[in-house]
Design a protein around this motif. Structure first.
Motif, PDB file in Angstrom:
ATOM      1  N   LYS A  43       0.847  -1.192   0.000  1.00 57.00           N
ATOM      2  CA  LYS A  43       0.000   0.000   0.000  1.00 57.00           C
ATOM      3  C   LYS A  43       0.884   1.245   0.000  1.00 57.00           C
ATOM      4  O   LYS A  43       1.935   1.259   0.677  1.00 57.00           O
ATOM      5  CB  LYS A  43      -0.840   0.067   1.281  1.00 57.00           C
TER       6      LYS A  43
ATOM      7  N   GLU B 259      -2.952  10.064   0.539  1.00 57.01           N
ATOM      8  CA  GLU B 259      -4.321  10.542   0.340  1.00 57.01           C
ATOM      9  C   GLU B 259      -4.301  11.893  -0.367  1.00 57.01           C
ATOM     10  O   GLU B 259      -5.105  12.151  -1.253  1.00 57.01           O
ATOM     11  CB  GLU B 259      -5.042  10.675   1.691  1.00 57.01           C
TER      12      GLU B 259
ATOM     13  N   PHE C 118      -8.378  10.464   5.613  1.00 57.94           N
ATOM     14  CA  PHE C 118      -7.364  10.024   6.581  1.00 57.94           C
ATOM     15  C   PHE C 118      -6.716  11.097   7.442  1.00 57.94           C
ATOM     16  O   PHE C 118      -6.154  10.798   8.465  1.00 57.94           O
ATOM     17  CB  PHE C 118      -6.280   9.254   5.799  1.00 57.94           C
TER      18      PHE C 118
ATOM     19  N   ARG D 133      -5.266   3.801  11.235  1.00 55.16           N
ATOM     20  CA  ARG D 133      -5.288   3.209   9.903  1.00 55.16           C
ATOM     21  C   ARG D 133      -6.721   2.882   9.460  1.00 55.16           C
ATOM     22  O   ARG D 133      -7.560   2.519  10.259  1.00 55.16           O
ATOM     23  CB  ARG D 133      -4.431   1.924   9.867  1.00 55.16           C
ATOM     24  N   GLY D 134      -6.953   3.054   8.195  1.00 55.42           N
ATOM     25  CA  GLY D 134      -8.303   2.857   7.658  1.00 55.42           C
ATOM     26  C   GLY D 134      -9.188   4.071   7.882  1.00 55.42           C
ATOM     27  O   GLY D 134     -10.395   4.047   7.660  1.00 55.42           O
TER      28      GLY D 134
ATOM     29  N   SER E 162      -9.806   6.852   6.417  1.00 50.59           N
ATOM     30  CA  SER E 162     -10.551   7.607   5.397  1.00 50.59           C
ATOM     31  C   SER E 162     -12.052   7.362   5.525  1.00 50.59           C
ATOM     32  O   SER E 162     -12.864   8.199   5.117  1.00 50.59           O
ATOM     33  CB  SER E 162     -10.094   7.220   3.989  1.00 50.59           C
ATOM     34  N   ASP E 163     -12.411   6.221   6.095  1.00 44.01           N
ATOM     35  CA  ASP E 163     -13.837   5.953   6.376  1.00 44.01           C
ATOM     36  C   ASP E 163     -14.400   7.044   7.286  1.00 44.01           C
ATOM     37  O   ASP E 163     -15.561   7.431   7.159  1.00 44.01           O
ATOM     38  CB  ASP E 163     -13.999   4.636   7.144  1.00 44.01           C
TER      39      ASP E 163
HETATM   40  N1  ASP Z   1      -4.339   4.938   3.664  1.00 41.60           N
HETATM   41  C1  ASP Z   1      -4.658   4.752   5.043  1.00 41.60           C
HETATM   42  C2  ASP Z   1      -4.429   3.307   5.412  1.00 41.60           C
HETATM   43  O1  ASP Z   1      -3.908   2.540   4.615  1.00 41.60           O
HETATM   44  C3  ASP Z   1      -6.027   5.216   5.392  1.00 41.60           C
HETATM   45  C4  ASP Z   1      -7.148   4.550   4.654  1.00 41.60           C
HETATM   46  O2  ASP Z   1      -6.912   3.765   3.744  1.00 41.60           O
HETATM   47  O3  ASP Z   1      -8.298   4.785   5.017  1.00 41.60           O
HETATM   48  O4  ASP Z   1      -4.719   2.953   6.517  1.00 41.60           O
END
Ligand code: ASP
Length: 443
Positions: free
Chosen positions: A49, A116, A170, A184-185, A187-188
């Motif tokens: 990623k 992002e 993010f 992490r994650g 952007s949700d």
């Molecule tokens: N790019 C960030 C991640 O890999 C945030 C996201 O994807 O929501 O955690």
């Protein structure tokens, strides 16, 4: 026309082919005015990623090592997208800014947020939408905590005058302009905050699965997506390990009753799963929507005759937990017994002194510890027929020869928590999955 916020995750924006799918999706509904994107994710199983590549750049720079190779991998990911889509985007200038930052005293959250930032800028160019940098409208305090009220005002003020926009997921910034990221994650969470700030009619979360699956597909290969899930059901399922949406993404929209629709960028005709407060009229209230679980639990069992007549016994136990700042998952009280379910990794450092204090202060007749337990949640709060569903679940476990260590339902609708030995965890999930009745055929 309804207003939709559509958030596209990392796999949805992994390469130019995926960007094209996003454009098709966005163009197929003029309501999709506000687009939130993650950084490009994995294109294939062993791919890396972009956020992980950026983390590597940061780690190398922070250790005084050369980060050029990692930075080049980041540059190439974006350059390929730009070339394939025939865009003109000043990537070298942007990479130059990042390089200069890495050469100074780099700030981790700034570095990992650049995936992002770049993805959203390129997407805005591709869609012909305005780019909105969350640096100016997603507000954190200097300790990295989100300020939800200020964010709502600032995001609302930035977006309302616009016909359409792409917002980078993010991250945001504090008053001094320092970038902060969500976990992490995250952007949700940006998508959810955006939907709340503009009072969207729907928050679409586009990913690479066609909705929230009723069980972990690594355990139940044939697991099917659920059509409707309530915010609370989703919260329980996520807490218990189902990973489809960042847990902090629910609150901003659930407060305003904005539905979340989980969709698959690679299968856009599939309606996916919709998360709502209440089922729309005419939808069947199925008793069980999903099953999920968490391994690594311990059970502390405290028994003392006549304890049910003694007031304050449980309060003393809870006080001992509080002084150690040791959270518990469940506290079950019976006649003359108190059972605590605690995450084993959290209990471990306190085991000896906690048990010594219980013995000293409560003089139990029996004090036991069982480890290697998995906790399974059978979730479904909207169904009417919970007792039948309970029977089916217990029957399925019995038929599979699985013994139940703990069981807890409470007075609410079905949210049955079942503890089984870790060795039997997967089998138990599979057995319970067979009792899920997505079409309501058993009702
Ligand atoms: N790019 C960030 C991640 O890999 C945030 C996201 O994807 O929501 O955690």
């Amino acid at each position: 026309m309804s207003t939709i916020v559509a958030k596209f995750g990392g796999t949805s924006a992994a390469d130019a082919g995926q960007f094209k799918k996003i454009r098709e999706i966005v163009r197929s509904d003029p309501g999709r005015r506000f687009i939130v994107v993650s950084a490009p994710g994995k294109r294939f199983k062993d791919d890396i990623k972009v956020t992980d590549l950026l983390q590597k750049c940061y780690d190398e720079a922070a250790e005084g090592l050369s980060f050029e190779e990692s930075l080049e991998l980041v540059r190439r990911r974006f350059q390929e997208i730009i070339n394939d889509l025939e865009l003109s985007f000043p990537l070298d200038g942007e990479i130059g800014i990042l390089r200069a930052h890495l050469q100074g005293s780099p700030f981790r959250e700034y570095v990992i947020s650049r995936g992002e930032y770049l993805c959203a800028r390129i997407m805005a160019e591709y869609l012909g939408y305005t780019f909105v940098d969350p640096e100016w409208c997603i507000c954190f305090d200097e300790d990295g905590r989100l300020n939800p009220a200020l964010t709502r005002r600032m995001l609302g003020a930035s977006l309302k005058p616009l016909q359409n926009a792409v917002i980078a997921g993010f991250y945001g910034a504090d008053m001094a302009g320092h970038i902060h990221t969500f976990t992490r994650g995250g952007s949700d969470v940006t998508g959810s905050l955006t939907a709340a700030a503009i009072g969207a009619d729907k928050y679409e979360n586009w990913t690479d699965v066609s909705g929230l699956l009723a069980a972990d597909p690594r355990i139940v290969k044939e697991a099917q997506p659920v059509k409707y899930v309530s915010y609370r059901e989703l919260r329980t399922l996520s807490y218990m390990g189902a990973s489809v949406l960042h847990t902090d993404a629910v609150l901003p929209v659930s407060d305003l009753d904005i539905p979340i629709n989980i969709r698959n960028t690679n299968e856009p005709d599939n309606a996916g799963s919709t998360i709502v407060r209440k089922l729309p009229k005419g939808e069947i209230k199925i008793p069980i929507v999903g099953v999920a679980g968490r391994p690594g639990m311990s059970v502390v069992q405290i028994e003392k005759l006549m304890v049910s007549d003694e007031s304050g016994f449980t309060a003393i136990i809870l006080d001992m937990l509080k002084t150690r700042q040791l959270p518990f998952e469940q506290c079950l009280t019976g006649i003359d017994t108190v059972t605590l379910i605690i995450r084993s990794d959290l209990l471990e450092p306190f085991k000896e002194d906690f048990f010594a204090e219980i013995r000293e202060r409560l003089h139990p007749d029996f004090l036991g510890l069982k480890e290697n337990l998995s906790m399974i949640a059978v979730v479904g709060e909207q169904g009417t027929d919970t007792s039948d569903a309970n029977v089916r679940v217990l029957q399925a476990l019995t038929n599979a020869g699985i013994s139940i260590s703990t069981i807890n339902q409470g007075a609410g609708k079905l949210n049955l928590l079942i503890g089984v030995h870790e060795d039997k965890y997967k089998e138990a999930i599979r057995a319970i999955y067979t009792t899920i009745d997505p079409e309501g055929a058993l009702l």
